[in-house]
Design an enzyme around this catalytic site. Structure first.
Site, PDB file in Angstrom:
ATOM      1  N   ASN A  56      -5.322   0.880   9.150  1.00 14.53           N
ATOM      2  CA  ASN A  56      -4.814   0.915  10.518  1.00 14.53           C
ATOM      3  C   ASN A  56      -4.286  -0.477  10.866  1.00 14.53           C
ATOM      4  O   ASN A  56      -5.022  -1.360  11.290  1.00 14.53           O
ATOM      5  CB  ASN A  56      -5.920   1.333  11.490  1.00 14.53           C
ATOM      6  CG  ASN A  56      -5.397   1.608  12.884  1.00 14.53           C
ATOM      7  OD1 ASN A  56      -4.415   1.013  13.318  1.00 14.53           O
ATOM      8  ND2 ASN A  56      -6.051   2.500  13.605  1.00 14.53           N
ATOM      9  N   ASP A  57      -2.978  -0.641  10.686  1.00 15.61           N
ATOM     10  CA  ASP A  57      -2.353  -1.949  10.925  1.00 15.61           C
ATOM     11  C   ASP A  57      -2.557  -2.446  12.347  1.00 15.61           C
ATOM     12  O   ASP A  57      -2.475  -3.650  12.607  1.00 15.61           O
ATOM     13  CB  ASP A  57      -0.848  -1.871  10.659  1.00 15.61           C
ATOM     14  CG  ASP A  57      -0.527  -1.688   9.187  1.00 15.61           C
ATOM     15  OD1 ASP A  57      -1.249  -2.246   8.352  1.00 15.61           O
ATOM     16  OD2 ASP A  57       0.452  -0.990   8.876  1.00 15.61           O
ATOM     17  N   ALA A  58      -2.767  -1.528  13.270  1.00 15.91           N
ATOM     18  CA  ALA A  58      -2.864  -1.918  14.677  1.00 15.91           C
ATOM     19  C   ALA A  58      -4.261  -2.387  15.071  1.00 15.91           C
ATOM     20  O   ALA A  58      -4.461  -2.801  16.216  1.00 15.91           O
ATOM     21  CB  ALA A  58      -2.436  -0.752  15.565  1.00 15.91           C
ATOM     22  N   ARG A 112       0.832  -1.214   0.000  1.00 12.68           N
ATOM     23  CA  ARG A 112       0.000   0.000   0.000  1.00 12.68           C
ATOM     24  C   ARG A 112       0.863   1.260   0.000  1.00 12.68           C
ATOM     25  O   ARG A 112       0.507   2.268  -0.612  1.00 12.68           O
ATOM     26  CB  ARG A 112      -0.964  -0.008   1.183  1.00 12.68           C
ATOM     27  CG  ARG A 112      -0.408   0.416   2.508  1.00 12.68           C
ATOM     28  CD  ARG A 112      -1.480   0.856   3.484  1.00 12.68           C
ATOM     29  NE  ARG A 112      -2.187  -0.251   4.083  1.00 12.68           N
ATOM     30  CZ  ARG A 112      -1.849  -0.808   5.253  1.00 12.68           C
ATOM     31  NH1 ARG A 112      -0.775  -0.375   5.904  1.00 12.68           N
ATOM     32  NH2 ARG A 112      -2.551  -1.790   5.762  1.00 12.68           N
TER      33      ARG A 112
END
Length: 807
Positions: A472-474, A349
């Protein structure tokens, strides 16, 4: 306190105190080699991949060691110092560092010896050069022992970090007398292992050398006062099965007023036979100076292709120079930064967004990166999370049958559509490119599969599955059981479907246009039915159906991305727009820009993920996340909130008023940071973090050039649609577009923000706001007059040409 400032022309950042609150870095690079260098010479370099072919050992931000050092010893006076300040950190009479485009220069003076070292990476070869100058400013002759130094890994830094006791046993380093260079490498230890051969040489006569780290540093010693420099000569021993360094020794005698120069040549190659020719090619002061001038000319030429002038010099500085240089740097080298030391490859991305940002500035690099993205897509339409050109794709370590990062493929249509708008090269859509796993298809089919894959992978609410994360990877536990859904990804998919629909209409592909409109309409309805929380949009639903980002939650309310992307995607209906803008402006905003959500999470929630475990106010746990704020800038421009867009843009700049206390802000005040620590962190609120490698960079560049100044690519030409602050009376932008250059002057006599009242090209009036393609290799002068009642909507047009062989 301030530790430095820009030069008068803005092309250098001059650091006047070496003890900055964090190491302040520069990126020096070409297409195959990357050098990260701090203001004291700290950092590391690598070939092609930051994990696999790492040359230097560099421990951490807290010490900024080791580095590329010049030790100097004057035996007659018992003095030892370093030109860099690090690692001995002695008090120098004078010191400064200058980070420029393609080079970094450190200068210092100590008791009558003035020295400088300029570091740069060659134009094409896997080589960095240190151009060193020493001058005797005193009245008596001086004899100096000079020792260039590097701390070496020459291999896989991740394995080195985990298994240093084992990895060092593969090490071998020796002085090649024929080449007059230290050569260092790891013996192959797997059938697939391909060693990298590091080399370290100088233009002076090498009197002695050291390859053994332990012998140089000494038992319980350190680099600040190495025991190896206490003897008259270095040991002249190679290393085998132990930690390696590269140290060369020479003697320089300087008469009063005399200057002597030498170069150090350092690099790495995967072909040992190339070492002699690489060393020989660059081991000359004259060659080094010529190479440095060529690099400076290269960056001047490339940075000035797109150029803006506005009433705000800080805006100009970031758009023209530092933000643009950062964009070039990270598009080439997305895989690492000084704050995470052992990861390789580049995120999918991230690279897709870099491509979109770089199109107007460096089309050839953007095209090459775009083709790699298309290759790293799966036949299903999904894509890898990341990839390394040395080691392949990042492993999917998630639960079987569950997507890892669910959003990655949604960024591909944006990049392809933007490429077609920038170039008009619709034949590119016909190009057949393999998928990463199996099969092949045209570029057009690739982006259709991306949209269709995400559309089909939906949950019980009808929203896209979030897998292990969206942007939002988290949010990595929201959908870990395969049921969680992302409201934001639904919006991103609407935006992708609309862009592909617009492309299909231009091509005359009515069936695909209808399909994409149907998908966008359906998702818009679903998002507004189930994703609306009463006053704002949710972030997601987790595996148990819990609403994330809801007013029902104690923490993590009002997710910024869902509000801004409701605007970017056109999902938000008019009657809800005021409500989400109120939440952005009144609830989320801070002196540094809006927070990602508020309040911060304060304890781990296994139904949401690691975002809840981060220190409150850091990373995705309610920091002022610059990338998300950049989305907000573009969203503001799409609805003509020019002053709000400019306000947020100004807050994000590293040279903003709120960031002038360098002891508080800490990080480099000349490049975009990933985030500023948010209000949840208490006294750390306002501290910057994670510079250079951030998706903020392409979005802010696009926001400035295409949305605020409004020179925006479209299928049939260049759209002129400025959205500037009311206080700006005039602004200009020069940018290339499809074989011509446009010098655009925006005049604002009525003090409005948008609305084109008059548009002329080379003195001739143009109807509407779309400049047709000239493609004649000439420079065209465009004058735009803003005023009330002018046209301020995006131009949309459908072409009639139908491509064959692309579906």
């Amino acid at each position: 306190m301030k530790y430095g400032d820009f030069s008068k022309d803005g092309r250098e950042f001059i650091i006047t105190n070496p003890a900055t609150p964090r190491p302040w870095f520069n990126y020096l690079f070409n297409d195959i080699y990357h050098c990260l260098i701090s203001q004291t010479g700290g950092g590391f370099s690598y070939l092609r991949d930051p994990k696999y072919y790492r040359i230097h050992r560099w421990d951490h931000l807290s010490s900024d060691r080791a580095g590329r050092y010049i030790y100097i010893k004057e035996k007659s006076k018992g003095k030892l110092w370093t030109l860099n300040w690090q690692p001995s950190r002695q008090k120098l009479d004078k010191w400064e560092a200058r980070h420029g485009f393609g080079y970094t220069t450190i200068s210092s003076s100590y008791q009558g010896i003035q020295g400088s070292v300029t570091y740069f990476v060659t134009q094409e070869a896997p080589v960095e050069i240190w151009l060193v100058s020493l001058t005797n400013t005193g009245r008596s002759a001086r004899t100096l022992q000079v020792y260039p130094f590097v701390d070496l890994i020459c291999g896989d830094v991740a394995l080195e970090t985990h298994y240093r006791n084992i990895l060092c046993l593969y090490n071998e380093s020796y002085f090649d007398k024929a080449v007059q260079a230290i050569v260092s490498f790891k013996q192959p230890f797997k059938s697939w292992h391909k060693p990298g051969y590091g080399f370290f040489a100088a233009s002076f006569k090498t009197e002695s050398f050291e390859c053994r780290r332990e012998a140089f540093v000494g038992p319980y010693g350190d680099l600040d006062d190495p025991v190896g420099l206490k003897a008259a000569r270095l040991s002249n021993k190679g290393a085998r099965g132990e930690d390696m360094v590269g140290v060369l020794q020479t003697t320089l005698s300087l008469k009063p007023g005399e200057t002597k120069e030498f170069v150090v040549v350092s690099g790495i190659t995967d072909n040992k036979a190339d070492v002699p020719s690489l060393v020989k090619r660059f081991r000359s002061v004259g060659v080094a100076k010529k190479e440095l001038e060529a690099i400076k000319a290269y960056w001047k030429r490339h940075l000035e292709q797109v150029w803006v002038e506005t009433p705000d010099p800080k805006f100009n500085l970031m758009v023209n120079l530092w933000g643009k240089y950062q964009l070039y740097a990270i598009t080439h080298w997305r895989g690492t930064s000084h704050y995470h030391g052992a990861e390789g490859g580049q995120g999918y991305r991230d690279t897709a967004q870099d491509v979109e940002g770089l199109l107007s500035a460096d089309l050839s690099t953007a095209r090459a990166k775009l083709e790699r993205l298309l290759f790293y897509q799966y036949e299903s339409g999904h894509a890898v999370s990341g990839f390394s050109e040395v080691e392949g794709t990042w492993e999917n370590q998630g639960v079987q049958g569950v997507l890892k990062k669910a959003d990655v493929a949604v960024w591909l249509p944006y990049s392809v559509v933007s490429y077609i708008k920038e170039t008009g090269d619709i034949q590119f859509l016909e190009k057949v490119i393999p998928f990463h796993d199996k099969g092949e298809a045209t570029v057009y089919e690739h982006i259709l599969r991306a949209v269709r894959f995400i559309y089909e992978a939906r949950g019980e609410h009808g929203l896209p599955l979030i897998g292990h994360a969206d942007w939002n990877d988290a949010y990595d536990h929201v959908g870990i059981k395969g049921k969680g859904e992302s409201v934001w990804l639904g919006m991103a998919l609407v935006r992708a479907a609309k862009q592909v629909k617009e492309l299909a209409e231009f091509l005359g592909d009515e069936a695909v246009a209808r399909e994409m409109q149907q998908k966008a309409d359906e998702l818009t309805r679903i998002i507004n039915e189930v994703g609306w929380d009463g006053s704002w949009y949710l972030a997601a639903f987790n595996d148990t159906g819990r609403r994330i980002g809801s007013q029902q939650n104690k923490e993590g309310k009002v997710p910024l991305n869902s509000q801004t992307w409701a605007i970017l995607s056109g999902v938000v209906p008019p009657q809800r727009l005021a409500s989400i803008l109120n939440k952005i402006d009144k609830y989320l905003d801070t002196p540094y820009g809006p927070a990602l959500f508020l309040p911060s999470y304060t304890e781990f929630n296994p139904g949401i993920g690691r975002v809840t475990s981060f220190c409150p106010g850091t990373k995705e746990n309610a920091a002022v996340f610059s990338h998300a704020c950049a989305f907000k800038v573009v969203a503001d421009c799409t609805i003509k909130r020019a002053d709000k867009a400019y306000e947020t843009f100004s807050k994000l700049m590293p040279i903003s008023k709120a960031k002038q206390d360098h002891d508080k802000y800490k990080v480099e005040p000349y490049v975009w940071a990933e985030y500023v620590i948010g209000p949840g962190a208490g006294e750390r609120f306002g501290e910057g973090a994670f510079t250079w490698n951030t998706g903020t960079t392409p979005w802010m560049y696009v926001a400035a050039t295409e949305w605020i100044l409004g020179a925006r690519r479209e299928f049939k030409g260049l759209l002129i649609d400025p959205c500037i602050p009311k206080s700006w009376k005039e602004a200009t932008i020069r940018r290339p577009f499809r074989g011509a250059v446009y010098e655009i002057t925006i005049k604002n006599p009525m003090g409005v923000s948008s609305g084109v009242r008059a548009l002329t090209v080379d003195g001739k009036p143009i109807r509407g706001t779309l400049i047709p393609v000239h493609g004649d290799g000439k420079t065209h002068r465009v004058e735009v007059v803003l005023g009330k009642g002018g046209s301020n909507h995006s131009h949309r047009t459908a072409g009639k040409r139908v491509l064959s062989r692309i579906s």
